[in-house]
Enzyme design. Structure first.
Site, short mmCIF file in Angstrom:
data_model
loop_
_atom_site.label_atom_id
_atom_site.label_comp_id
_atom_site.label_asym_id
_atom_site.label_seq_id
_atom_site.Cartn_x
_atom_site.Cartn_y
_atom_site.Cartn_z
CG ASP A 8 -2.00 -1.08 1.09
OD1 ASP A 8 -2.36 -1.53 -0.05
OD2 ASP A 8 -2.36 -1.64 2.23
N GLY A 22 -1.73 -6.72 -6.01
CA GLY A 22 -2.41 -6.09 -7.26
C GLY A 22 -2.37 -4.36 -7.06
CG HIS A 23 -0.73 -2.31 -8.69
ND1 HIS A 23 0.16 -2.66 -9.84
CD2 HIS A 23 -0.06 -2.21 -7.61
CE1 HIS A 23 1.43 -3.01 -9.13
NE2 HIS A 23 1.09 -2.64 -7.93
CE LYS A 82 3.93 -2.79 -4.54
NZ LYS A 82 3.57 -2.29 -3.25
CD GLN A 142 2.88 -10.44 -2.98
OE1 GLN A 142 3.70 -10.93 -3.35
NE2 GLN A 142 2.00 -10.93 -2.31
#
Length: 225
Positions: free
Chosen positions: A10, A37-38, A13, A221
């Site tokens: 968090d 993920g994003h 990225k 991550q």
């Protein structure tokens, strides 16, 4: 170019990947599974991706899921359907390593049972089977995309792996065994849907690098996670 999170996740990225993807030809997800993920926002639209590199949202960019990723095929196809609803096409722009390992229902159950057994020492796993799948990879018990693509080999590998897993579930967790026929039928159906995406991504990226293409490796991550 490699983008790595140096904290616990968090860290923004997703935003950085989105910015850097504009200047990259290839965007590669190289580790983790659908526990990461994003999230990318376009005006009022919010798109959450757990497996597919967020570079897919930029037209003409090539996205790769590398051999270091563990793939839940159900989640993978759900993301493709979600992107289709958002009018984002992945055809000819998304490739999956034939050496990536696959997550099975047994991995998700093992994740759940171990976490529940920890009681006060729970680690907060997402229970999506990521850790158990990586453990099987290290123990040479994993089943890869390339194994799934070979029907005879896949049947043999699945029989061998389930025979061991079912003993563990019965003897240690007192849990009902998995049905070979049910899992085999489900993943055999996945085979046909997955085939157009499968590539030797090592060669794909090597050829891209030799041609001077810009490659962005997308960390999913944080390092300390």
């Amino acid at each position: 170019m490699i983008l790595v999170g140096a904290q616990w996740g968090d860290e923004g990225k997703g935003k950085m990947v989105d910015l850097l993807a504009k200047k990259s030809d290839f965007i590669v997800r190289y580790q983790g599974g659908n526990n990461a993920g994003h999230t990318v926002c376009f005006g009022e639209r919010k798109i959450v991706l757990h497996l597919i590199p967020s570079g897919i949202l930029h037209p003409k960019k090539i996205c790769v899921i590398g051999n270091g990723v563990v793939i839940d095929l159900e989640a993978f196809f759900q993301e493709i359907q979600m992107l289709s609803r958002e009018h984002v096409s992945v055809r000819g722009r998304l490739f999956v390593s034939d050496r990536a390992h696959l997550i099975f229902p047994s991995h998700r159950l093992m994740d759940q049972l171990r976490e529940e057994g920890q009681k006060k020492s729970k680690i907060g796993t997402t229970k999506k089977g990521i850790g158990p799948c990586y453990a099987d990879k290290a123990n040479r018990l994993g089943i890869r995309v390339v194994d799934l693509m070979n029907p005879a080999l896949f049947r043999k590998r699945l029989q061998m792996v389930l025979a061991e897993k079912n003993v563990i579930f019965k003897k240690i967790f007192n849990h009902a065994p998995f049905s070979f026929n049910q899992i085999h039928r489900t993943y055999a159906a996945y085979r046909k849907r997955l085939r157009p995406f499968v590539r030797n991504t090592n060669l794909l990226l090597d050829h891209a690098a030799r041609k001077g293409k810009s490659i962005l490796f997308e960390g999913a991550q944080g390092t300390l996670l």
